[in-house]
Design a protein around this motif. Structure first.
Motif, PDB file in Angstrom:
ATOM      1  N   VAL A 135       0.863  -1.174   0.000  1.00  0.00           N
ATOM      2  CA  VAL A 135       0.000   0.000   0.000  1.00  0.00           C
ATOM      3  C   VAL A 135       0.905   1.231   0.000  1.00  0.00           C
ATOM      4  O   VAL A 135       1.875   1.304   0.747  1.00  0.00           O
ATOM      5  CB  VAL A 135      -0.948   0.006   1.219  1.00  0.00           C
ATOM      6  CG1 VAL A 135      -0.178  -0.058   2.528  1.00  0.00           C
ATOM      7  CG2 VAL A 135      -1.857   1.220   1.208  1.00  0.00           C
ATOM      8  N   ALA A 136       0.610   2.183  -0.867  1.00  0.00           N
ATOM      9  CA  ALA A 136       1.397   3.426  -0.944  1.00  0.00           C
ATOM     10  C   ALA A 136       0.877   4.387   0.117  1.00  0.00           C
ATOM     11  O   ALA A 136      -0.321   4.681   0.171  1.00  0.00           O
ATOM     12  CB  ALA A 136       1.284   4.038  -2.331  1.00  0.00           C
ATOM     13  N   CYS A 137       1.777   4.866   0.973  1.00  0.00           N
ATOM     14  CA  CYS A 137       1.340   5.771   2.030  1.00  0.00           C
ATOM     15  C   CYS A 137       2.529   6.575   2.530  1.00  0.00           C
ATOM     16  O   CYS A 137       3.678   6.337   2.147  1.00  0.00           O
ATOM     17  CB  CYS A 137       0.689   4.992   3.184  1.00  0.00           C
ATOM     18  SG  CYS A 137       1.789   3.835   4.017  1.00  0.00           S
ATOM     19  N   GLY A 138       2.238   7.520   3.407  1.00  0.00           N
ATOM     20  CA  GLY A 138       3.282   8.355   3.974  1.00  0.00           C
ATOM     21  C   GLY A 138       3.540   9.598   3.147  1.00  0.00           C
ATOM     22  O   GLY A 138       2.985   9.788   2.064  1.00  0.00           O
ATOM     23  N   HIS A 160       4.315  -2.848   3.037  1.00  0.00           N
ATOM     24  CA  HIS A 160       3.617  -4.127   2.994  1.00  0.00           C
ATOM     25  C   HIS A 160       3.105  -4.510   4.379  1.00  0.00           C
ATOM     26  O   HIS A 160       3.417  -3.862   5.383  1.00  0.00           O
ATOM     27  CB  HIS A 160       4.543  -5.207   2.429  1.00  0.00           C
ATOM     28  CG  HIS A 160       4.916  -4.974   0.992  1.00  0.00           C
ATOM     29  ND1 HIS A 160       5.945  -4.125   0.641  1.00  0.00           N
ATOM     30  CD2 HIS A 160       4.390  -5.444  -0.162  1.00  0.00           C
ATOM     31  CE1 HIS A 160       6.053  -4.094  -0.683  1.00  0.00           C
ATOM     32  NE2 HIS A 160       5.121  -4.884  -1.187  1.00  0.00           N
ATOM     33  N   ALA A 161       2.318  -5.584   4.401  1.00  0.00           N
ATOM     34  CA  ALA A 161       1.654  -6.002   5.638  1.00  0.00           C
ATOM     35  C   ALA A 161       2.611  -6.125   6.832  1.00  0.00           C
ATOM     36  O   ALA A 161       2.259  -5.686   7.940  1.00  0.00           O
ATOM     37  CB  ALA A 161       0.920  -7.323   5.398  1.00  0.00           C
ATOM     38  N   PRO A 162       3.815  -6.703   6.676  1.00  0.00           N
ATOM     39  CA  PRO A 162       4.705  -6.799   7.849  1.00  0.00           C
ATOM     40  C   PRO A 162       5.070  -5.432   8.431  1.00  0.00           C
ATOM     41  O   PRO A 162       5.237  -5.298   9.643  1.00  0.00           O
ATOM     42  CB  PRO A 162       5.941  -7.523   7.294  1.00  0.00           C
ATOM     43  CG  PRO A 162       5.422  -8.310   6.128  1.00  0.00           C
ATOM     44  CD  PRO A 162       4.365  -7.446   5.525  1.00  0.00           C
ATOM     45  N   HIS A 163       5.182  -4.407   7.564  1.00  0.00           N
ATOM     46  CA  HIS A 163       5.458  -3.063   8.073  1.00  0.00           C
ATOM     47  C   HIS A 163       4.298  -2.583   8.940  1.00  0.00           C
ATOM     48  O   HIS A 163       4.492  -2.090  10.056  1.00  0.00           O
ATOM     49  CB  HIS A 163       5.647  -2.077   6.915  1.00  0.00           C
ATOM     50  CG  HIS A 163       6.861  -2.322   6.094  1.00  0.00           C
ATOM     51  ND1 HIS A 163       6.807  -2.511   4.734  1.00  0.00           N
ATOM     52  CD2 HIS A 163       8.169  -2.413   6.429  1.00  0.00           C
ATOM     53  CE1 HIS A 163       8.025  -2.695   4.282  1.00  0.00           C
ATOM     54  NE2 HIS A 163       8.869  -2.652   5.281  1.00  0.00           N
ATOM     55  N   LEU A 164       3.093  -2.691   8.400  1.00  0.00           N
ATOM     56  CA  LEU A 164       1.929  -2.189   9.128  1.00  0.00           C
ATOM     57  C   LEU A 164       1.726  -2.939  10.440  1.00  0.00           C
ATOM     58  O   LEU A 164       1.345  -2.348  11.460  1.00  0.00           O
ATOM     59  CB  LEU A 164       0.670  -2.282   8.250  1.00  0.00           C
ATOM     60  CG  LEU A 164       0.408  -1.067   7.332  1.00  0.00           C
ATOM     61  CD1 LEU A 164       1.514  -0.916   6.301  1.00  0.00           C
ATOM     62  CD2 LEU A 164      -0.946  -1.190   6.647  1.00  0.00           C
ATOM     63  N   ALA A 165       1.987  -4.255  10.415  1.00  0.00           N
ATOM     64  CA  ALA A 165       1.857  -5.038  11.644  1.00  0.00           C
ATOM     65  C   ALA A 165       2.865  -4.563  12.687  1.00  0.00           C
ATOM     66  O   ALA A 165       2.551  -4.465  13.887  1.00  0.00           O
ATOM     67  CB  ALA A 165       2.081  -6.525  11.338  1.00  0.00           C
ATOM     68  N   GLN A 166       4.080  -4.232  12.236  1.00  0.00           N
ATOM     69  CA  GLN A 166       5.093  -3.715  13.155  1.00  0.00           C
ATOM     70  C   GLN A 166       4.669  -2.348  13.706  1.00  0.00           C
ATOM     71  O   GLN A 166       4.828  -2.065  14.893  1.00  0.00           O
ATOM     72  CB  GLN A 166       6.438  -3.617  12.448  1.00  0.00           C
ATOM     73  CG  GLN A 166       7.593  -3.231  13.377  1.00  0.00           C
ATOM     74  CD  GLN A 166       8.894  -3.026  12.633  1.00  0.00           C
ATOM     75  OE1 GLN A 166       8.888  -2.630  11.462  1.00  0.00           O
ATOM     76  NE2 GLN A 166      10.012  -3.270  13.293  1.00  0.00           N
ATOM     77  N   TRP A 167       4.114  -1.493  12.861  1.00  0.00           N
ATOM     78  CA  TRP A 167       3.656  -0.187  13.326  1.00  0.00           C
ATOM     79  C   TRP A 167       2.564  -0.332  14.392  1.00  0.00           C
ATOM     80  O   TRP A 167       2.559   0.392  15.387  1.00  0.00           O
ATOM     81  CB  TRP A 167       3.111   0.639  12.163  1.00  0.00           C
ATOM     82  CG  TRP A 167       4.119   0.933  11.085  1.00  0.00           C
ATOM     83  CD1 TRP A 167       5.466   0.717  11.131  1.00  0.00           C
ATOM     84  CD2 TRP A 167       3.836   1.490   9.806  1.00  0.00           C
ATOM     85  NE1 TRP A 167       6.045   1.097   9.949  1.00  0.00           N
ATOM     86  CE2 TRP A 167       5.077   1.585   9.112  1.00  0.00           C
ATOM     87  CE3 TRP A 167       2.689   1.922   9.169  1.00  0.00           C
ATOM     88  CZ2 TRP A 167       5.171   2.089   7.808  1.00  0.00           C
ATOM     89  CZ3 TRP A 167       2.780   2.433   7.878  1.00  0.00           C
ATOM     90  CH2 TRP A 167       4.009   2.516   7.212  1.00  0.00           C
ATOM     91  N   LEU A 168       1.664  -1.288  14.146  1.00  0.00           N
ATOM     92  CA  LEU A 168       0.571  -1.513  15.103  1.00  0.00           C
ATOM     93  C   LEU A 168       1.104  -1.913  16.473  1.00  0.00           C
ATOM     94  O   LEU A 168       0.522  -1.549  17.504  1.00  0.00           O
ATOM     95  CB  LEU A 168      -0.378  -2.598  14.577  1.00  0.00           C
ATOM     96  CG  LEU A 168      -1.619  -2.131  13.836  1.00  0.00           C
ATOM     97  CD1 LEU A 168      -2.359  -3.317  13.238  1.00  0.00           C
ATOM     98  CD2 LEU A 168      -2.537  -1.331  14.761  1.00  0.00           C
ATOM     99  N   ARG A 169       2.196  -2.673  16.508  1.00  0.00           N
ATOM    100  CA  ARG A 169       2.738  -3.113  17.794  1.00  0.00           C
ATOM    101  C   ARG A 169       3.236  -1.935  18.632  1.00  0.00           C
ATOM    102  O   ARG A 169       3.344  -2.041  19.853  1.00  0.00           O
ATOM    103  CB  ARG A 169       3.874  -4.124  17.565  1.00  0.00           C
ATOM    104  CG  ARG A 169       3.400  -5.487  17.086  1.00  0.00           C
ATOM    105  CD  ARG A 169       4.486  -6.546  17.238  1.00  0.00           C
ATOM    106  NE  ARG A 169       5.648  -6.305  16.404  1.00  0.00           N
ATOM    107  CZ  ARG A 169       5.763  -6.734  15.145  1.00  0.00           C
ATOM    108  NH1 ARG A 169       4.769  -7.419  14.583  1.00  0.00           N
ATOM    109  NH2 ARG A 169       6.852  -6.489  14.452  1.00  0.00           N
TER     110      ARG A 169
END
Length: 261
Positions: free
Chosen positions: A225-228, A235-244
């Motif tokens: 997903v393009a963001c920022g 990608h999903a692993p990035h977002l999952a890490q951010w959520l933590r």
């Protein structure tokens, strides 16, 4: 060590006669196979495989290196020694075009590295970078991104720092406040050393809104997903890490301090 004499003959005396050099190498392999000691066979296979790889015969070198690794497994060598050989085999396999095999070998090497003394942080970082290259070449971009991030973490740790994705608070000129995820770099005692100037996530009016966006976007982020601020693909692993880390105390983004990166 008849295999070494044959290999040296091929390497030094028949550079301009590839056919004869190939004959000598085949003889060297047969002599290596006849060695009674496994340790000597390992040395022979490794030397011959390196020679073949240097000659651009990576597929044959990879096969021979695979036999070497089988011997090491049989003799229960230390995890560090096996990991180093697996990483070298992955390098040869990648040269032969076997990117998926190379990635699997590197993943095993990294697993052994994590379970053992972890050798050196620089070694782990280098292997994660190779894994990222193999995954990216095979169009596995999410896995490549995760490996590349892990390499960055290890290089920072080796330098006496580490990083986390953290929510930062942006005070706007109109008095409103926005919250977004940045990469924040810390010393090992927890002091902030710097952070990315540009946000990696969208800027939201509250931490709760940012968390909601992450939770809603994560299931759709497998392909990226393009963001920022810069619109980079995450990608999903990035977002999952951010959520933590999204519920940790937000840090103030101080414009453009000298130590931002």
């Amino acid at each position: 060590m008849a295999w070494k004499s044959l290999l040296d003959d091929a390497r030094w005396n028949h550079r301009d006669n590839p056919a004869r050099a190939d004959e000598l190498v085949e003889q060297a392999i047969r002599c290596a196979e006849a060695e009674a000691e496994d340790a000597e066979r390992v040395r022979a296979f490794e030397s011959i495989a390196d020679y073949l790889d240097g000659r651009g015969r990576s597929a044959e070198a990879s096969t021979l290196y695979g036999r070497l690794i089988d011997l090491l497994r049989k003799n229960h060598v230390s995890p560090d020694d096996l990991a180093v050989r697996l990483a070298r085999c992955a390098e040869i396999e990648a040269s032969a075009g076997g990117l998926e095999s190379a990635a699997k070998l590197l993943e095993e090497a990294l697993s052994l590295w994590r379970e053992s003394s972890r050798g050196t942080l620089a070694r782990g970082a280098a292997w994660y970078e190779r894994l990222a290259e193999a995954r990216a070449s095979a169009a596995h971009h999410a896995a490549a991104s995760v490996a590349r991030s892990r390499a960055t973490e290890l290089r920072l740790e080796a330098s006496g720092e580490y990083y986390q994705p953290r929510v930062m608070r942006h005070a706007r000129s109109d008095g409103t406040v926005e919250y977004a995820v940045h990469d924040v770099y810390f010393s090992l005692n927890g002091d902030v050393k710097g952070y990315t100037k540009h946000a990696r996530s969208p800027r939201m009016p509250s931490v709760a809104a940012l968390q909601k966006w992450l939770e809603e976007t994560l299931p759709m982020a497998a392909s990226g997903v393009a963001c920022g601020d810069l619109g980079y693909m995450h990608h999903a692993p990035h977002l999952a890490q951010w959520l933590r880390h999204v519920q940790e105390e937000p840090l103030d983004h101080e414009g453009d301090p000298e130590d931002t990166v």
